[in-house]
Write a protein that holds these residues in place. Structure first.
Motif, PDB file in Angstrom:
ATOM      1  N   GLU A 258       0.829  -1.211   0.000  1.00 19.14           N
ATOM      2  CA  GLU A 258       0.000   0.000   0.000  1.00 19.14           C
ATOM      3  C   GLU A 258       0.862   1.260   0.000  1.00 19.14           C
ATOM      4  OE1 GLU A 258      -3.532   2.161   2.619  1.00 19.14           O
ATOM      5  OE2 GLU A 258      -2.792   0.163   3.176  1.00 19.14           O
ATOM      6  N   VAL A 259       1.848   1.314   0.903  1.00 20.34           N
ATOM      7  CA  VAL A 259       2.690   2.512   0.993  1.00 20.34           C
ATOM      8  C   VAL A 259       3.708   2.553  -0.127  1.00 20.34           C
ATOM      9  CG1 VAL A 259       4.314   3.788   2.436  1.00 20.34           C
ATOM     10  CG2 VAL A 259       2.388   2.581   3.483  1.00 20.34           C
TER      11      VAL A 259
ATOM     12  N   ALA B  27       6.435   1.139  -6.346  1.00 18.90           N
ATOM     13  CA  ALA B  27       6.840  -0.268  -6.260  1.00 18.90           C
ATOM     14  C   ALA B  27       5.721  -1.062  -5.601  1.00 18.90           C
ATOM     15  CB  ALA B  27       8.142  -0.404  -5.480  1.00 18.90           C
ATOM     16  N   GLU B  28       4.772  -1.492  -6.407  1.00 19.94           N
ATOM     17  CA  GLU B  28       3.569  -2.136  -5.874  1.00 19.94           C
ATOM     18  C   GLU B  28       3.814  -3.548  -5.344  1.00 19.94           C
ATOM     19  OE1 GLU B  28       3.873  -2.853 -10.275  1.00 19.94           O
ATOM     20  OE2 GLU B  28       4.045  -1.132  -8.927  1.00 19.94           O
ATOM     21  N   ASP B  29       4.918  -4.171  -5.749  1.00 19.06           N
ATOM     22  CA  ASP B  29       5.202  -5.518  -5.243  1.00 19.06           C
ATOM     23  C   ASP B  29       6.714  -5.683  -5.056  1.00 19.06           C
ATOM     24  OD1 ASP B  29       6.272  -6.099  -7.861  1.00 19.06           O
ATOM     25  OD2 ASP B  29       4.231  -6.516  -8.542  1.00 19.06           O
ATOM     26  N   ILE B  30       7.089  -6.785  -4.407  1.00 16.51           N
ATOM     27  CA  ILE B  30       8.499  -7.010  -4.101  1.00 16.51           C
ATOM     28  C   ILE B  30       9.325  -7.232  -5.365  1.00 16.51           C
ATOM     29  CG2 ILE B  30       8.137  -9.490  -3.771  1.00 16.51           C
ATOM     30  CD1 ILE B  30      10.714  -7.158  -2.001  1.00 16.51           C
TER      31      ILE B  30
ATOM     32  N   GLU C 145       7.013   5.940   5.027  1.00 21.30           N
ATOM     33  CA  GLU C 145       6.562   6.963   4.074  1.00 21.30           C
ATOM     34  C   GLU C 145       7.701   7.870   3.589  1.00 21.30           C
ATOM     35  OE1 GLU C 145       3.288   5.624   6.685  1.00 21.30           O
ATOM     36  OE2 GLU C 145       5.273   6.487   7.072  1.00 21.30           O
ATOM     37  N   GLN C 146       8.856   7.811   4.259  1.00 21.38           N
ATOM     38  CA  GLN C 146       9.995   8.655   3.865  1.00 21.38           C
ATOM     39  C   GLN C 146      10.762   8.062   2.682  1.00 21.38           C
ATOM     40  OE1 GLN C 146      11.076   9.218   8.498  1.00 21.38           O
ATOM     41  NE2 GLN C 146      12.613  10.097   7.126  1.00 21.38           N
ATOM     42  N   TYR C 147      10.511   6.802   2.379  1.00 20.00           N
ATOM     43  CA  TYR C 147      11.249   6.099   1.326  1.00 20.00           C
ATOM     44  C   TYR C 147      12.765   6.179   1.559  1.00 20.00           C
ATOM     45  CZ  TYR C 147       6.668   6.527  -0.905  1.00 20.00           C
ATOM     46  OH  TYR C 147       5.312   6.491  -1.156  1.00 20.00           O
TER      47      TYR C 147
END
Length: 263
Positions: free
Chosen positions: A116-117, A123-126, A167-169
């Motif tokens: 989600e984040v 990057a929606e998946d690993i 959220e800071q990536y």
């Protein structure tokens, strides 16, 4: 008259004999002198040959002592010593590790991927997350497994829980100094990964970056102070530099790399 005639003949004969004796004796002396001179010349020639042979022997001996490559004995010993120094795991270089292997490594932790984040950051998946690591690492000549595994260590397998927030990536605690200091923030996943890889490159080499610098702390790193992963820990770094102060920080990353799933 007869006596005087005999006397004259006798004296003449003696004179002839004396003359012959003088001539023969001179030749003998001359021959002896020539022989002596020849003997002296032969001795001198022999002596000259012996001197040349001695000099050649000395030159051969010096050549045997001097290495063929022109280096002194001290240089050769220092080079041999340097070659015997055990090297660590290089941060820079090409790697056979693939994005799929990195993704599978994450899955061995049996923890959820925060789609989600991180999906909001691109990057929606690993699998996508791992692919970005491979692309950004290749752009700067950094081994992708080094950066990816460091992230797993720093973020507790992307579960966070420390000073920095997901959220800071910020995937490697860049700028976090403890006591609640959150460190740097980046606009998306790729920028955060790029900053981390550029920070690793700063430690690994004095060579400039290939892409525009997004690492806000790049200028503070002593370039080339940690070419090996093991040296990222300040306690193990010969210069006292490094990424983190924790004991065996770099060694723990290397141990994790060794646990990567084999293809």
């Amino acid at each position: 008259m007869k006596k005087e005639k005999k006397k004259v003949i006798l004296e003449a004969g003696m004179a002839v004999m004396l003359f012959l004796l003088v001539v023969i004796g001179g030749r003998v002396c001359l021959k002896a002198a020539d022989g002596s001179r020849l003997a002296t010349g032969s001795q001198a020639e022999q002596s000259t040959k012996e001197t040349k042979a001695q000099k050649q022997s000395e030159q051969d001996g010096n050549a045997a002592i001097q290495p063929k490559d022109g280096k002194s004995k001290k240089d050769s010993e220092e080079a041999e010593t340097a070659a015997n120094v055990q090297e660590g795991y290089p941060i820079l270089g090409t790697s056979a590790v693939t994005a799929k292997e990195l993704a599978n490594y994450f899955k061995t932790a049996n923890l959820p991927y925060p789609s989600e984040v991180l999906g909001k950051g691109g990057a929606e998946d690993i699998e996508t997350f791992a692919q970005i690591y491979c692309e950004e690492a290749k752009a700067e000549g950094v081994r992708p497994e080094v950066a990816f595994v460091q992230t797993m260590k720093e973020t507790a397998w992307l579960q966070y829980g420390g000073d920095a927030k997901i959220e800071q990536y910020n995937f490697a605690g860049i700028g976090t100094t403890g006591n609640g200091v959150q460190g740097d923030s980046f606009p998306d996943v790729r920028t955060g990964i790029r900053a981390q890889i550029q920070h690793l490159k700063a430690y690994a080499t004095e060579e400039p970056l290939n892409q525009d610098c997004v690492d806000t702390r790049y200028q503070y790193v002593i370039k080339g102070s940690a070419p090996y992963v093991e040296w990222l820990g300040k306690q193990e770094n010969p210069q006292g530099q490094g990424w983190a102060t924790a004991e065996k920080y770099g060694d723990s990353i290397v141990e994790m790399i060794q646990n990567l799933p084999k293809p």
